[in-house]
Scaffold this motif. Structure first.
Motif, PDB file in Angstrom:
ATOM      1  N   ARG A 225       0.825  -1.219   0.000  1.00 25.01           N
ATOM      2  CA  ARG A 225       0.000   0.000   0.000  1.00 25.01           C
ATOM      3  C   ARG A 225       0.856   1.264   0.000  1.00 25.01           C
ATOM      4  N   ALA A 226       1.970   1.221   0.744  1.00 20.14           N
ATOM      5  CA  ALA A 226       2.853   2.395   0.797  1.00 20.14           C
ATOM      6  C   ALA A 226       3.421   2.710  -0.578  1.00 20.14           C
ATOM      7  N   VAL A 227       3.879   1.678  -1.289  1.00 20.62           N
ATOM      8  CA  VAL A 227       4.462   1.908  -2.613  1.00 20.62           C
ATOM      9  C   VAL A 227       3.383   2.316  -3.611  1.00 20.62           C
ATOM     10  N   GLN A 228       2.197   1.699  -3.519  1.00 21.15           N
ATOM     11  CA  GLN A 228       1.115   2.056  -4.433  1.00 21.15           C
ATOM     12  C   GLN A 228       0.714   3.526  -4.265  1.00 21.15           C
ATOM     13  N   GLU A 229       0.577   3.964  -3.033  1.00 29.58           N
ATOM     14  CA  GLU A 229       0.199   5.360  -2.802  1.00 29.58           C
ATOM     15  C   GLU A 229       1.314   6.308  -3.235  1.00 29.58           C
ATOM     16  N   HIS A 230       2.557   5.896  -3.060  1.00 21.44           N
ATOM     17  CA  HIS A 230       3.679   6.707  -3.540  1.00 21.44           C
ATOM     18  C   HIS A 230       3.601   6.870  -5.056  1.00 21.44           C
ATOM     19  N   CYS A 231       3.372   5.766  -5.779  1.00 20.89           N
ATOM     20  CA  CYS A 231       3.264   5.850  -7.236  1.00 20.89           C
ATOM     21  C   CYS A 231       2.110   6.762  -7.648  1.00 20.89           C
ATOM     22  N   ASP A 232       0.991   6.654  -6.959  1.00 22.06           N
ATOM     23  CA  ASP A 232      -0.151   7.504  -7.272  1.00 22.06           C
ATOM     24  C   ASP A 232       0.186   8.977  -7.052  1.00 22.06           C
ATOM     25  N   ARG A 233       0.919   9.265  -5.989  1.00 21.65           N
ATOM     26  CA  ARG A 233       1.253  10.671  -5.687  1.00 21.65           C
ATOM     27  C   ARG A 233       2.204  11.271  -6.717  1.00 21.65           C
ATOM     28  N   VAL A 234       3.171  10.487  -7.186  1.00 20.76           N
ATOM     29  CA  VAL A 234       4.176  11.044  -8.102  1.00 20.76           C
ATOM     30  C   VAL A 234       3.801  10.856  -9.565  1.00 20.76           C
ATOM     31  N   GLY A 235       2.628  10.306  -9.836  1.00 27.58           N
ATOM     32  CA  GLY A 235       2.165  10.208 -11.208  1.00 27.58           C
ATOM     33  C   GLY A 235       2.667   9.011 -11.980  1.00 27.58           C
ATOM     34  N   ILE A 236       3.063   7.944 -11.294  1.00 24.31           N
ATOM     35  CA  ILE A 236       3.472   6.706 -11.974  1.00 24.31           C
ATOM     36  C   ILE A 236       2.235   5.827 -12.116  1.00 24.31           C
ATOM     37  N   ASP A 237       1.805   5.597 -13.361  1.00 26.53           N
ATOM     38  CA  ASP A 237       0.635   4.765 -13.612  1.00 26.53           C
ATOM     39  C   ASP A 237       1.068   3.308 -13.525  1.00 26.53           C
ATOM     40  N   ALA A 238       0.851   2.701 -12.370  1.00 26.45           N
ATOM     41  CA  ALA A 238       1.354   1.346 -12.149  1.00 26.45           C
ATOM     42  C   ALA A 238       0.466   0.615 -11.160  1.00 26.45           C
ATOM     43  N   GLU A 239       0.515  -0.710 -11.246  1.00 23.84           N
ATOM     44  CA  GLU A 239      -0.105  -1.573 -10.254  1.00 23.84           C
ATOM     45  C   GLU A 239       1.008  -2.184  -9.421  1.00 23.84           C
ATOM     46  N   VAL A 240       0.926  -2.042  -8.103  1.00 28.23           N
ATOM     47  CA  VAL A 240       1.956  -2.557  -7.206  1.00 28.23           C
ATOM     48  C   VAL A 240       1.455  -3.844  -6.576  1.00 28.23           C
ATOM     49  N   THR A 241       2.269  -4.872  -6.670  1.00 27.47           N
ATOM     50  CA  THR A 241       1.934  -6.162  -6.060  1.00 27.47           C
ATOM     51  C   THR A 241       3.144  -6.648  -5.258  1.00 27.47           C
ATOM     52  N   ALA A 242       2.908  -7.645  -4.406  1.00 23.35           N
ATOM     53  CA  ALA A 242       4.008  -8.242  -3.656  1.00 23.35           C
ATOM     54  C   ALA A 242       4.940  -8.959  -4.616  1.00 23.35           C
ATOM     55  N   GLY A 243       6.231  -8.874  -4.349  1.00 23.40           N
ATOM     56  CA  GLY A 243       7.218  -9.538  -5.184  1.00 23.40           C
ATOM     57  C   GLY A 243       7.311 -11.015  -4.888  1.00 23.40           C
ATOM     58  N   ARG A 244       8.179 -11.681  -5.632  1.00 27.17           N
ATOM     59  CA  ARG A 244       8.345 -13.122  -5.452  1.00 27.17           C
ATOM     60  C   ARG A 244       8.930 -13.450  -4.096  1.00 27.17           C
ATOM     61  N   LEU A 245       9.710 -12.538  -3.523  1.00 23.20           N
ATOM     62  CA  LEU A 245      10.355 -12.748  -2.241  1.00 23.20           C
ATOM     63  C   LEU A 245       9.779 -11.781  -1.208  1.00 23.20           C
ATOM     64  N   PRO A 246       9.677 -12.189   0.059  1.00 20.86           N
ATOM     65  CA  PRO A 246       9.187 -11.274   1.096  1.00 20.86           C
ATOM     66  C   PRO A 246      10.032 -10.006   1.135  1.00 20.86           C
ATOM     67  N   GLY A 247       9.338  -8.873   1.237  1.00 15.36           N
ATOM     68  CA  GLY A 247      10.040  -7.605   1.316  1.00 15.36           C
ATOM     69  C   GLY A 247      10.347  -6.980  -0.022  1.00 15.36           C
ATOM     70  N   THR A 248       9.977  -7.650  -1.120  1.00 11.45           N
ATOM     71  CA  THR A 248      10.148  -7.069  -2.450  1.00 11.45           C
ATOM     72  C   THR A 248       8.783  -6.807  -3.072  1.00 11.45           C
TER      73      THR A 248
END
Length: 851
Positions: A225-248
């Protein structure tokens, strides 16, 4: 007067010992201007209140706040921030510790030059046994990597005004509150500096993420959620999901449009067998793009030499159709010029530079790279390139005293070494290879394209650094990948004039990569630290999805081939091989009094020992212990044949000296018992060995002077020189320990010297022998093993280890010369000893440019 740093610590039920250690690490800071704000988040353990009350009573710079009800780490941290009065605030968990110079080093970095708003340092793991492990040696500020993972973690110091302006700690982000705060601060300022020193020790508590990355999955959900909201604030049109490894995290950028991508492929139509199959490289490169890529608008611009076979061109026309642009190149080979010709003949807004010896793996690779280029601050994007066997051929350029391809030899599915897992995340790099790279046409035109002066090599380095010189970033992504049959179509070699030219243009840049780390070993790209810079192992094996059989085969293969993923395994494997060889040689010695064989065995023992020290000190401490023991075995076997029973004492002493450190932490009485037992065994062995030795001189002074010569009478120039070097090395060793405030080590060594001297002198007096000389061989082993126990907090650790190694080398060399016959053998022995000492010194201390 230095600015004040307010250290913010949220406290909830740590153990008393861990909390006391945390508080003490702040109290012992060399920077005097600090405030430690500890907020007790309604802890239920009574010892917490006692510890906090004691800390506040002992120092008025400690501020304790107790919450009436538990609110979580965000609420407690918010209270701590509100109570802070310092110009800067630092974040410290309740069970972690910081180096004594941590605050001073961070303030120096923040106030240097025009000043900075936030500083972060490297960190490592503080294990339950008290040892440091797995250092996270970080790059300079890397915004793309920060979106993909909170690589900064610990240790962070920031201006309080900037933290407050960013909104402080936000409710609802517990577990990822630091990451959320860092992202918001990065949106307000780019004055962020990295201090490349391990200043923070992250305790590996049983329930912490340091011990088990899956322990707090809810924290990673907050991170998404933190990264998704960051992308929304700075204008990066992206979907943020959990990475393959914890913490990514995966920041999957969307493409609003699909501009034409011109794929520029220089070729001469070469063919070769790869994995048993005939490959026409350019045909397979284009075919793989046509059949595999999901991108809808590709143009293939093939710049071909006149000698390219006609059937190859016909095949390209058949498979690519009207998307193919063929451009003949009639001049002598010049890769840079062929790229420029291809770009001139192309029409796409985006340019994908592609070697002909490549084959596409991921269908959406072009979309992934093109989406990153929608960010105007990104100038070029590179994918993950793999060898045909699935290992990494390039993970982004590394410019670290050389121009190198990163992470060569790691398995393609591996996340990469250490905590940062560089193969698992999108991140900034200093450059990418032109074998596969995408950039915008306007950027290509702005930098003037490729320089034909660099006609074979380093042209992509030049382009990468020219792009970075415009202020743009270069991003490497693991989510786009190709096979690269490197140098299959041309022999890989660098012309002297190319070396000279790239160094003339970019000398500073290729010697200081901001996205690597100055603490990494030079001329390596596998994230291995310089020896003894942090004192912790650089690699952790994480091949959980690999069976034991294939894992063992990989390690054995890497040991032979030098694969970086097997680097930590190499020392004991090499030691085992040398052990078998030396044992066989030692057996030969017993066949007769052949001095040449004796010299071979003893000289081999010297060389094995020094090389194993240089190798093993890079790695895990258990690797060091096993390598020391395996290296000691052939030396002991040789001297068992040459000198008698005292070799048994050598093995026992080194064994105990190597293991005494961890044993003393867990079971102090057992450690004392072991130390006492080995002392008694040594004394008994000396007594038994004494009756066939010649006397070593009259009086205690002569005895002490002559003893380090080992097996010799102490006369002659070389023997006297060895005595001097031995004692000088011992003085250096003890001096370093004194300066590092390691009183226990100093006391132990001085006591050992006294016991050895008194007991051995008494034996010599009773037996009329030089049995004491044997004792000094054993003492040399103890010194090396004790020095090897150093953790990175010991100032001058490399000097201490080197001094001990030199002491041991000199002792062995004196033994070698006892059996040498003639000046030629003496000279050869001196060369071997000198070479071993230099190798140890270089390997342990590293280059001065690291400091």
């Amino acid at each position: 007067m230095a600015p004040t740093v307010s250290v913010l610590t949220a406290v909830f039920n740590p153990t008393r010992a861990d909390l006391d250690a945390c508080i003490a690490s702040v109290r012992h800071q060399t920077l005097g201007e600090w405030q430690h704000v500890l907020v007790d988040d309604a802890s239920t353990e009574p010892h917490v209140a006692d510890a906090l009350a004691a800390a506040a009573a002992a120092d008025d710079r400690v501020v304790v706040i107790r919450r009436r009800e538990q609110g979580g780490i965000v609420a407690a941290s918010t209270d701590a921030l509100a109570a802070a009065t310092g110009e800067f605030v630092a974040l410290l968990d309740h069970d972690d510790v910081i180096e004594p110079t941590a605050l001073a080093d961070m303030v120096t970095a923040l106030t240097a030059g025009d000043g900075a708003d936030l500083a972060y340092s490297d960190h490592d793991i503080l294990r339950a046994d008290g040892m440091f492990a797995t250092p996270a040696l970080k790059p300079d500020f890397s915004p793309e990597q920060l979106r993909n993972q909170n690589y900064i973690l610990h240790f962070v110091v920031a201006r309080r005004s900037v933290v407050e302006a960013a909104g402080g700690f936000r409710p609802g982000f517990d577990g990822a509150q630091d990451h959320d705060l860092l992202l918001r601060i990065s949106e307000r300022t780019d004055r962020i500096v990295h201090v490349p020193d391990v200043l923070y020790h992250w305790r590996q508590a049983a329930t912490s993420v340091a011990a088990d990355p899956s322990a707090k999955t809810w924290a990673y959900d907050a991170g998404v959620r933190a990264v998704q909201e960051h992308c929304d604030r700075v204008g990066i049109d992206a979907e943020v999901t959990a990475g393959r490894l914890p913490g990514t995290y995966r920041v999957r950028r969307r493409l609003a449009e699909t501009p034409t991508v011109s794929v520029i492929i220089p070729t001469r139509g070469g063919s070769r067998r790869v994995l048993g199959v005939d490959h026409c490289f350019v045909a397979e490169a284009v075919r793989s793009m046509v059949e595999t890529s999901s991108y809808p608008d590709l143009e293939f611009v093939v710049v071909y030499d006149t000698a390219t076979p006609q059937p190859v061109l016909d095949y390209l026309r058949a498979i690519a159709g009207d998307r193919l642009v063929l451009t003949e190149y009639t001049k002598p080979f010049n890769f840079s010029e062929k790229i420029n010709v291809g770009v001139e003949a192309s029409s796409g807004e985006l340019l994908l530079l592609l070697n002909d010896d490549t084959e596409l793996i991921t269908p959406d690779a072009v979309e992934t790279m093109a989406a990153l280029l929608t960010d105007p601050t990104v100038g070029m994007v590179g994918p993950k390139l793999l060898f045909p066997d699935g290992t990494v051929q390039d993970g982004g350029h590394v410019y670290h005293e050389h121009v190198l391809a990163g992470l060569v030899g790691w398995h393609g599915a591996s996340p990469g070494p250490g905590q940062l897992r560089p193969l698992a995340v999108e991140r900034e790099v200093s450059g990418v290879t032109a074998a596969s790279a995408m950039l915008r046409r306007d950027v290509f035109d702005e930098i003037g394209g490729f320089d034909p002066v660099l006609y074979i090599n380093f042209n992509d380095v030049d382009v990468s650094l020219k792009i970075r010189a415009t202020g743009r970033r270069i991003v490497w992504t693991p989510f786009a990948s190709w096979y690269h049959f490197e140098s299959q179509t041309r022999e890989a070699s660098a012309e002297p004039e190319e070396w000279a030219e790239i160094d003339r243009r970019w000398h500073d840049e290729i010697n200081a990569d901001p996205y690597y780390n100055p603490r990494f070993a030079p001329r390596r790209t596998d994230w291995l630290e310089r020896p003894w810079h942090s004192g912790a192992p650089a690699l952790e094996e994480a091949d959980a999805d690999q069976g034991f059989g294939s894992w063992l085969l990989d390690r054995l293969g890497g040991t032979i081939s030098g694969s970086s993923s097997s680097a930590w395994w190499r020392a004991p494997m090499l030691a085992l091989a040398l052990f078998v060889t030396s044992w066989a040689l030692a057996a030969e010695v017993g066949a007769g009094p052949n001095p040449l064989r004796r010299i071979g065995v003893t000289g081999g023992a010297v060389l094995i020992w020094t090389l194993l020290l240089a190798l093993a000190f890079h790695r895990r401490r258990w690797v060091l212990a096993s390598a020391v023991l395996l290296a000691a075995a052939p030396a002991a076997s040789g001297h068992l044949a040459l000198a008698g029973r005292e070799a048994v004492a050598w093995i026992g002493t080194v064994l105990v000296a190597t293991l005494i450190g961890p044993v003393s932490r867990a079971r102090p009485p057992v450690a004392w018992a072991l130390a006492g037992a080995v002392t008694l065994v040594d004394a008994g062995v000396w007594w038994l060995a004494a009756d066939d030795r010649a006397g070593s001189g009259d009086g205690a002074l002569a005895f002490v002077r002559d003893a380090p010569a080992v097996f010799g009478a102490g006369d002659g120039g070389w023997a006297l020189a060895s005595v001097g070097v031995w004692w000088a090395a011992l003085v250096v060793l003890v001096a370093v320990w004194i300066m590092g405030r390691h009183a226990s080590l100093v006391i132990a060594v001085v006591a050992a010297l006294a016991v050895l001297t008194v007991v051995a002198w008494w034996i010599a007096d009773q037996q009329g022998s030089s049995a004491a000389d044997v004792g000094f061989v054993l003492l040399a082993g103890v010194l090396v093993a004790a020095a090897a126990r150093f953790d990175h907090e010991a100032a001058g650790g490399p000097i201490a280890v080197t001094a001990a190694s030199v002491a041991l080398g000199v002792a062995w060399s004196a033994s070698l010369l006892e059996f040498a016959d003639g000046r030629w053998w003496a000279g050869a022995a001196a060369v071997v000893t000198l070479a071993g000492s230099i190798r140890v010194t270089v390997g342990l201390v590293g280059r001065s440019s690291a400091d």
